[in-house]
Design a protein around this motif. Structure first.
Motif, PDB file in Angstrom:
ATOM      1  N   LEU A   1       0.840  -1.204   0.000  1.00  0.00           N
ATOM      2  CA  LEU A   1       0.000   0.000   0.000  1.00  0.00           C
ATOM      3  C   LEU A   1       0.874   1.251   0.000  1.00  0.00           C
ATOM      4  O   LEU A   1       0.649   2.173  -0.792  1.00  0.00           O
ATOM      5  N   PHE A   2       1.884   1.324   0.864  1.00  0.00           N
ATOM      6  CA  PHE A   2       2.765   2.487   0.917  1.00  0.00           C
ATOM      7  C   PHE A   2       3.490   2.668  -0.419  1.00  0.00           C
ATOM      8  O   PHE A   2       3.645   3.797  -0.910  1.00  0.00           O
ATOM      9  N   TYR A   3       3.930   1.560  -1.024  1.00  0.00           N
ATOM     10  CA  TYR A   3       4.609   1.631  -2.315  1.00  0.00           C
ATOM     11  C   TYR A   3       3.662   2.191  -3.383  1.00  0.00           C
ATOM     12  O   TYR A   3       4.043   3.090  -4.147  1.00  0.00           O
TER      13      TYR A   3
ATOM     14  N   ASP B   1       3.071   5.866  -2.919  1.00  0.00           N
ATOM     15  CA  ASP B   1       4.249   6.635  -3.299  1.00  0.00           C
ATOM     16  C   ASP B   1       4.386   6.711  -4.828  1.00  0.00           C
ATOM     17  O   ASP B   1       4.612   7.787  -5.382  1.00  0.00           O
ATOM     18  N   LYS B   2       4.247   5.583  -5.514  1.00  0.00           N
ATOM     19  CA  LYS B   2       4.449   5.539  -6.968  1.00  0.00           C
ATOM     20  C   LYS B   2       3.340   6.265  -7.735  1.00  0.00           C
ATOM     21  O   LYS B   2       3.557   6.700  -8.861  1.00  0.00           O
TER      22      LYS B   2
ATOM     23  N   SER C   1       0.615   5.264 -12.215  1.00  0.00           N
ATOM     24  CA  SER C   1       1.925   5.534 -11.619  1.00  0.00           C
ATOM     25  C   SER C   1       2.514   6.786 -12.263  1.00  0.00           C
ATOM     26  O   SER C   1       2.216   7.107 -13.416  1.00  0.00           O
ATOM     27  N   LYS C   2       3.340   7.499 -11.520  1.00  0.00           N
ATOM     28  CA  LYS C   2       3.942   8.746 -12.017  1.00  0.00           C
ATOM     29  C   LYS C   2       4.827   8.495 -13.238  1.00  0.00           C
ATOM     30  O   LYS C   2       4.904   9.335 -14.121  1.00  0.00           O
TER      31      LYS C   2
ATOM     32  N   VAL D   1      -3.190   1.129 -11.125  1.00  0.00           N
ATOM     33  CA  VAL D   1      -3.570   0.241 -10.029  1.00  0.00           C
ATOM     34  C   VAL D   1      -4.936   0.633  -9.487  1.00  0.00           C
ATOM     35  O   VAL D   1      -5.283   1.815  -9.444  1.00  0.00           O
ATOM     36  N   ILE D   2      -5.707  -0.386  -9.114  1.00  0.00           N
ATOM     37  CA  ILE D   2      -6.996  -0.187  -8.457  1.00  0.00           C
ATOM     38  C   ILE D   2      -6.967  -0.989  -7.162  1.00  0.00           C
ATOM     39  O   ILE D   2      -6.614  -2.172  -7.173  1.00  0.00           O
ATOM     40  N   ARG D   3      -7.344  -0.354  -6.071  1.00  0.00           N
ATOM     41  CA  ARG D   3      -7.475  -1.070  -4.797  1.00  0.00           C
ATOM     42  C   ARG D   3      -8.880  -1.649  -4.773  1.00  0.00           C
ATOM     43  O   ARG D   3      -9.862  -0.918  -4.854  1.00  0.00           O
TER      44      ARG D   3
END
Length: 191
Positions: A146-148, A151-152, A167-168, A174-176
């Motif tokens: 989750l933290f990754y 951040d990305k 992602s930057k 990504v989808i949670r």
């Protein structure tokens, strides 16, 4: 008297042998003719049938095994075994026909995040974006991941459910999500 005792015991022994023969012959005549044999046991298998698709699915399973072993060398694991007969089987996770960019992408996530990575969805059907040849993986939720992801993707607050984040660097989206059992995962589409 000793001789008489021996003759008496011999007669009792003979009577016992004849009685045993009569009993066994009554139960099953094969017991006394020497033709008795124990039939071989038949065990009904609970395993799924072997693939019968002219070797095509066997090749898919070999590709799946090769991909699993390769990812395992990077400490990336898969939650379930491959689908036994086709991409449409349920309760399985396939990695056959997973594009190389997805393989490379999940390895990069593992290396950069140092998070535990378990793949819970791959190229098997039944999901909206999954399937053979599609660069999509579901990854089991954990806080390090989750933290990754936050951040990305540049998220400073809460990562909302069912919202697509890019992602930057443009390497994935990504989808949670939660599955029907309420278990969380990250649905990752690699570019």
């Amino acid at each position: 008297s000793k001789g008489r005792e021996m003759i008496e015991m011999a007669l009792w022994g003979l009577l016992l042998a004849v009685s045993a023969w009569l009993l066994l012959n009554t139960i099953n005549p094969d017991f006394v003719t020497g033709k008795f044999g124990i039939p071989p046991a038949t065990i009904e298998s609970k395993l799924p049938p072997l693939p019968t698709m002219g070797g095509e699915w066997v090749t898919k399973l070999a590709d799946d095994t090769k991909t699993r072993e390769y990812l395992k060398s990077y400490y990336i694991f898969v939650n379930k075994g491959p689908c036994p007969n086709s991409y449409n089987d349920t309760n399985c996770t396939m990695l056959s026909d997973l594009p190389q960019n997805a393989v490379d992408g999940v390895i990069k996530i593992k290396q950069d995040s140092k998070a535990a990575i378990t793949i819970t969805g791959g190229t098997e059907g039944g999901h909206k974006e999954h399937g053979p040849g599609k660069p999509v993986l579901d990854l089991r939720y954990n806080n390090d991941l989750l933290f990754y992801m936050r951040d990305k993707t540049g998220i400073s607050g809460k990562m909302e459910y069912d919202t697509r984040y890019n992602s930057k660097d443009g390497s994935f989206s990504v989808i949670r999500e939660k599955n029907i059992d309420g278990i969380e995962h990250f649905h990752v589409v690699f570019q």
